[in-house]
Design an enzyme around this catalytic site. Structure first.
Site, PDB file in Angstrom:
ATOM      1  N   ARG A 101      11.124   3.868   3.832  1.00  0.00           N
ATOM      2  CA  ARG A 101      10.717   2.852   4.814  1.00  0.00           C
ATOM      3  C   ARG A 101      11.963   2.048   5.180  1.00  0.00           C
ATOM      4  NH1 ARG A 101       5.667  -1.176   4.613  1.00  0.00           N
ATOM      5  NH2 ARG A 101       4.681   0.769   5.241  1.00  0.00           N
ATOM      6  N   ARG A 115       0.790  -1.218   0.000  1.00  0.00           N
ATOM      7  CA  ARG A 115       0.000   0.000   0.000  1.00  0.00           C
ATOM      8  C   ARG A 115       0.827   1.275   0.000  1.00  0.00           C
ATOM      9  NH1 ARG A 115      -2.629  -4.086   1.451  1.00  0.00           N
ATOM     10  NH2 ARG A 115      -0.654  -4.568   2.440  1.00  0.00           N
ATOM     11  N   THR A 116       1.761   1.377   0.948  1.00  0.00           N
ATOM     12  CA  THR A 116       2.471   2.654   1.084  1.00  0.00           C
ATOM     13  C   THR A 116       3.286   2.934  -0.168  1.00  0.00           C
ATOM     14  OG1 THR A 116       2.616   2.103   3.424  1.00  0.00           O
ATOM     15  CG2 THR A 116       3.891   3.995   2.681  1.00  0.00           C
ATOM     16  N   LYS A 151      26.161  -3.563  -1.162  1.00  0.00           N
ATOM     17  CA  LYS A 151      27.629  -3.436  -1.150  1.00  0.00           C
ATOM     18  C   LYS A 151      28.087  -2.755   0.127  1.00  0.00           C
ATOM     19  CE  LYS A 151      27.410  -2.545  -6.073  1.00  0.00           C
ATOM     20  NZ  LYS A 151      27.486  -1.403  -6.988  1.00  0.00           N
ATOM     21  N   HIS A 163       4.647   5.623  11.759  1.00  0.00           N
ATOM     22  CA  HIS A 163       4.202   5.527  10.365  1.00  0.00           C
ATOM     23  C   HIS A 163       3.253   6.716  10.183  1.00  0.00           C
ATOM     24  CE1 HIS A 163       3.167   4.007   6.552  1.00  0.00           C
ATOM     25  NE2 HIS A 163       2.811   2.767   6.841  1.00  0.00           N
TER      26      HIS A 163
END
Ligand code: CP
Length: 335
Positions: free
Chosen positions: A134, A84-85, A113, A162
């Site tokens: 995120r 969703r986000t 890396k 959030h």
């Protein structure tokens, strides 16, 4: 004369500080600001965000997409899975005429890396106007913001916050029930690890609400959040069983037990299906109430409940699009 510690060389001016692209409204609220925590908002800010989100909704329903952010680029940087986000930020940017650099599989980026978060952010801001992040670590969005010259939007930082989810949750309540003040709101499930309920409880403390927290004893709401909410004078009650509060609940906000955050799988097994919302449970709820969930759901709401008009969770996802359109337009100086 240059010394070893004070070189005389200066980069070109536009690389020394935030540069403001031509045409951006520098006086716009939130222009160039990071969105890191719900703690940064006042109630007036929320009213403003929801008004812009409401306008975005009208525009999408009327014309689908429009060129408010034409020429702007979003870097969508996701170190954790998201449906969703991630996709609603992409849709928001595209509906506003902008474009997106999607980095959803950090294993294919230079992160594998050993590149640090600050270096990754400083790289992406060379190409993009705003970064949505995120990350599994609490505090990661704040860390990124310390290094970034462009706005960082926190799309979830571990068990932290959030904030854009909380904004869309509140927008959902407002659009569905017409107001937030005066409501009895019950947060249920994994209140310990669920960052959406941490942000939402903080945001709700700006309204005249009564909060009920229903969870297994192992997954209670963190004390620090309850203390913050208490300072705002909001009544809070803890329960283990939903039936104690379901008949008076206006908004039932259900969360998934966050398997990925448990260090002991045995504890997860004990609590994972502690609550399951079924049509039989909904029969004991008010006629005028809404059932919300940030999704993904696993066991906690049976699919048979989806047909119940009080099940607002798919509409909630759509409200998220409008809120994220509003936030992008605001931090980029176009709202
Ligand atoms: N609600 C939410 O954050 O969903 P995703 O994990 O799919 O982005």
């Amino acid at each position: 004369m240059a010394t070893r510690n004070q070189p005389s060389y200066r980069p070109p001016q536009r690389y020394q500080s935030r540069h403001l692209p031509f045409g951006d409204r520098r006086d716009a609220p939130f222009y160039g600001k990071h969105i890191l925590s719900v703690k940064q908002f006042s109630r007036d800010d929320l009213t403003y965000i929801f008004e812009v989100a409401h306008e975005m909704r009208e525009m999408v329903l009327r014309v689908g997409s429009f060129d408010l952010l034409k020429g702007k680029i979003l870097a969508n940087l996701f170190y954790e899975p998201s449906t969703r986000t991630a996709s609603s930020f992409i849709a928001a940017m595209q509906r506003l005429g902008g474009s997106v650099i999607p980095i959803h599989e950090v294993r294919y980026s230079s992160v594998t890396k050993g590149e640090s978060l600050p270096d990754t952010v400083r790289t992406l801001e060379a190409y993009a106007d705003v970064i949505v992040l995120r990350h599994p670590q609490k505090g990661s969005a704040e860390l990124a913001a310390r290094y970034a010259r462009k706005p960082i939007i926190n799309a979830g930082d571990g068990t932290g916050e959030h904030p854009t989810q909380a904004l869309l949750d509140l927008f959902t309540i407002r659009e569905e029930l017409g107001q937030v003040d005066g409501l009895t709101i019950t947060l249920l499930g994994d209140l310990k690890y669920g960052r959406t309920v941490h942000s939402l409880a903080r945001l709700l403390s700006m309204y005249r609400v009564e909060l009920h927290y229903v969870s297994p004893p192992q997954l209670r709401m963190p004390r620090e959040i309850m203390e913050e909410v208490a300072q705002a004078g909001i009544p809070q009650h803890e329960h283990t069983y939903l039936d104690e509060v379901l008949p008076i609940t206006d908004v039932l906000y259900v969360t998934r037990v966050q398997k990925e955050r448990f260090s002991d799988p045995a504890v997860y097994e004990q609590v994972k299906d502690f609550y399951v919302i079924t049509p039989e449970v909904m029969a004991r709820a008010k006629d005028r109430m809404i059932l919300m969930h940030p999704f993904p759901r696993v066991y906690e709401i049976s699919e048979e409940v989806d047909a119940d008009p009080r099940a607002a969770y798919f509409r909630q996802m759509e409200y998220g699009l409008y809120v994220r359109m509003a936030l992008l337009a605001m931090v980029l100086g176009k709202a």
